[in-house]
Scaffold this motif. Sequence first.
Motif, PDB file in Angstrom:
ATOM      1  N   ARG A 186      -2.918  16.440   1.152  1.00 30.56           N
ATOM      2  CA  ARG A 186      -2.718  16.407   2.593  1.00 30.56           C
ATOM      3  C   ARG A 186      -3.496  15.258   3.217  1.00 30.56           C
ATOM      4  O   ARG A 186      -2.969  14.543   4.086  1.00 30.56           O
ATOM      5  CB  ARG A 186      -3.177  17.737   3.200  1.00 30.56           C
ATOM      6  N   ASN A 187      -4.729  15.043   2.786  1.00 33.81           N
ATOM      7  CA  ASN A 187      -5.523  13.934   3.332  1.00 33.81           C
ATOM      8  C   ASN A 187      -4.889  12.583   2.996  1.00 33.81           C
ATOM      9  O   ASN A 187      -4.865  11.664   3.825  1.00 33.81           O
ATOM     10  CB  ASN A 187      -6.947  13.995   2.779  1.00 33.81           C
ATOM     11  N   SER A 188      -4.363  12.460   1.767  1.00 33.08           N
ATOM     12  CA  SER A 188      -3.724  11.204   1.360  1.00 33.08           C
ATOM     13  C   SER A 188      -2.479  10.930   2.187  1.00 33.08           C
ATOM     14  O   SER A 188      -2.233   9.805   2.627  1.00 33.08           O
ATOM     15  CB  SER A 188      -3.366  11.252  -0.129  1.00 33.08           C
ATOM     16  N   ILE A 189      -1.700  11.978   2.405  1.00 35.73           N
ATOM     17  CA  ILE A 189      -0.448  11.785   3.136  1.00 35.73           C
ATOM     18  C   ILE A 189      -0.704  11.513   4.611  1.00 35.73           C
ATOM     19  O   ILE A 189       0.043  10.780   5.272  1.00 35.73           O
ATOM     20  CB  ILE A 189       0.482  13.013   2.957  1.00 35.73           C
ATOM     21  N   PHE A 227       0.833  -1.197   0.000  1.00 37.51           N
ATOM     22  CA  PHE A 227       0.000   0.000   0.000  1.00 37.51           C
ATOM     23  C   PHE A 227       0.874   1.256   0.000  1.00 37.51           C
ATOM     24  O   PHE A 227       0.606   2.227  -0.725  1.00 37.51           O
ATOM     25  CB  PHE A 227      -0.926  -0.007   1.216  1.00 37.51           C
ATOM     26  N   THR A 228       1.930   1.248   0.807  1.00 38.57           N
ATOM     27  CA  THR A 228       2.839   2.387   0.861  1.00 38.57           C
ATOM     28  C   THR A 228       3.495   2.625  -0.495  1.00 38.57           C
ATOM     29  O   THR A 228       3.624   3.774  -0.947  1.00 38.57           O
ATOM     30  CB  THR A 228       3.930   2.146   1.928  1.00 38.57           C
ATOM     31  N   PHE A 229       3.916   1.551  -1.162  1.00 38.72           N
ATOM     32  CA  PHE A 229       4.534   1.676  -2.477  1.00 38.72           C
ATOM     33  C   PHE A 229       3.541   2.198  -3.511  1.00 38.72           C
ATOM     34  O   PHE A 229       3.883   3.040  -4.355  1.00 38.72           O
ATOM     35  CB  PHE A 229       5.092   0.325  -2.924  1.00 38.72           C
ATOM     36  N   ASP A 230       2.319   1.715  -3.456  1.00 39.95           N
ATOM     37  CA  ASP A 230       1.290   2.178  -4.388  1.00 39.95           C
ATOM     38  C   ASP A 230       1.068   3.673  -4.267  1.00 39.95           C
ATOM     39  O   ASP A 230       0.978   4.390  -5.270  1.00 39.95           O
ATOM     40  CB  ASP A 230      -0.017   1.432  -4.123  1.00 39.95           C
ATOM     41  N   ARG A 231       0.997   4.184  -3.037  1.00 40.98           N
ATOM     42  CA  ARG A 231       0.802   5.628  -2.827  1.00 40.98           C
ATOM     43  C   ARG A 231       2.036   6.417  -3.273  1.00 40.98           C
ATOM     44  O   ARG A 231       1.926   7.541  -3.761  1.00 40.98           O
ATOM     45  CB  ARG A 231       0.497   5.911  -1.361  1.00 40.98           C
ATOM     46  N   CYS A 232       3.196   5.822  -3.111  1.00 42.63           N
ATOM     47  CA  CYS A 232       4.431   6.468  -3.569  1.00 42.63           C
ATOM     48  C   CYS A 232       4.411   6.616  -5.088  1.00 42.63           C
ATOM     49  O   CYS A 232       4.750   7.679  -5.626  1.00 42.63           O
ATOM     50  CB  CYS A 232       5.641   5.660  -3.109  1.00 42.63           C
ATOM     51  N   VAL A 233       4.005   5.559  -5.789  1.00 43.47           N
ATOM     52  CA  VAL A 233       3.922   5.608  -7.246  1.00 43.47           C
ATOM     53  C   VAL A 233       2.872   6.621  -7.687  1.00 43.47           C
ATOM     54  O   VAL A 233       3.093   7.403  -8.623  1.00 43.47           O
ATOM     55  CB  VAL A 233       3.582   4.210  -7.814  1.00 43.47           C
ATOM     56  N   ALA A 234       1.722   6.624  -7.009  1.00 44.64           N
ATOM     57  CA  ALA A 234       0.631   7.524  -7.383  1.00 44.64           C
ATOM     58  C   ALA A 234       1.039   8.989  -7.276  1.00 44.64           C
ATOM     59  O   ALA A 234       0.609   9.825  -8.074  1.00 44.64           O
ATOM     60  CB  ALA A 234      -0.588   7.255  -6.498  1.00 44.64           C
ATOM     61  N   ILE A 235       1.866   9.300  -6.312  1.00 51.72           N
ATOM     62  CA  ILE A 235       2.246  10.699  -6.075  1.00 51.72           C
ATOM     63  C   ILE A 235       3.523  11.080  -6.818  1.00 51.72           C
ATOM     64  O   ILE A 235       3.665  12.213  -7.289  1.00 51.72           O
ATOM     65  CB  ILE A 235       2.413  10.943  -4.560  1.00 51.72           C
ATOM     66  N   PHE A 286      10.077   4.782   0.724  1.00 50.73           N
ATOM     67  CA  PHE A 286       8.883   5.197  -0.017  1.00 50.73           C
ATOM     68  C   PHE A 286       8.293   6.488   0.555  1.00 50.73           C
ATOM     69  O   PHE A 286       7.889   7.382  -0.196  1.00 50.73           O
ATOM     70  CB  PHE A 286       7.831   4.084   0.007  1.00 50.73           C
ATOM     71  N   ASN A 287       8.235   6.582   1.880  1.00 50.13           N
ATOM     72  CA  ASN A 287       7.682   7.788   2.489  1.00 50.13           C
ATOM     73  C   ASN A 287       8.570   9.000   2.248  1.00 50.13           C
ATOM     74  O   ASN A 287       8.077  10.120   2.072  1.00 50.13           O
ATOM     75  CB  ASN A 287       7.489   7.570   3.993  1.00 50.13           C
TER      76      ASN A 287
END
Length: 328
Positions: free
Chosen positions: A231-234, A104-112, A196-197
């Motif tokens: 901001r909400n995503s992070i 999940f963390t990697f997916d959000r990293c890719v998305a951003i 990732f973060n």
Amino acid sequence: MEKAAILLTREIYYPILASFGVPANLVTIAILSRGYCGLSKCITVYMLGMALSDLLVMIVNVIVYHIFTYHFPLSVLLHTPVCKCVLYLTAITLDMSVWFTISFTFDRCVAICSTGLKTRYCTERTAAIVLTTLTCAIVFKDVPVLFTYETMQIIGNVQWGCKTNARFAASPFGSTFFQCHFLFLCPIPYTLIFLFNSLTVRRILAASRVRMKLRGNKSTNEQDPEVVTRRNSIILLFAISGSFVLLWLTAVVTFLSTGITNISSYPGDRANPAYIATEVGAMLKLLSPCSNTCIYAATQSKFRAQLKEMAKSPWGIMLKLVGRFLWW
């Protein structure tokens, strides 16, 4: 003989943990399955995967291993073949909980961080493939756990209990497996989450500075819908990964300092600080699968709204969900 304080603590702690963790994850799965939380389908799949793996941790690691095998020492669960299977399942479910969080963390990293890759990777289908692949890899990776333990004693031609197989542990393969198992459970996840973060934060800060310059007025930055969305995503991302890091920290430190892996068969003094620290670390890391529901409720307003609706009419919502699954 007076029972050690840490044993009394665990006798109280694990039933409370299970009584909260199982319903919390079931409710989370029910709410996310409805799809009314305003989340993308990709994020929903990952969050459902994490909730399901957390539920399995509560059932296998907490209820079966820490409650049933502890309070019913002469049950079928202590027969050596069953005991090995239980220990194998505890390894699988814990690995799934950890690596689903990383995915999940990697997916959000890719998305951003990668707009081009986002359209191809951050999809519902990819999320399902990633979680399925991780599950199969973990099941295969943890097979050596079945050979890690041997019979503790034989009573009436029946094999009872599990203890570490000294011959396996001393072999090159066994030693390598233990080291790799620990690396994939703690240091590597910690490193990946930090990496990732870090990339995600760097990208968000850079994008925010650009938007502030384009808008030409810093005071309106808080009203920028794009900034609010980011901001909400992070907040959600950091709350989940930060909770994981903090709750696993004690277990990591105590393992590095003591080397104790199987606290249930620890032969030493139960009042020993090393044993107490290891037991506390085990308690905290198993609290992690309960924390995500609280995080969703604290950070997602639509999740809170669904939670309130479910509290008002839980049976009606459950029947709708059952009907939907049967229709599928």
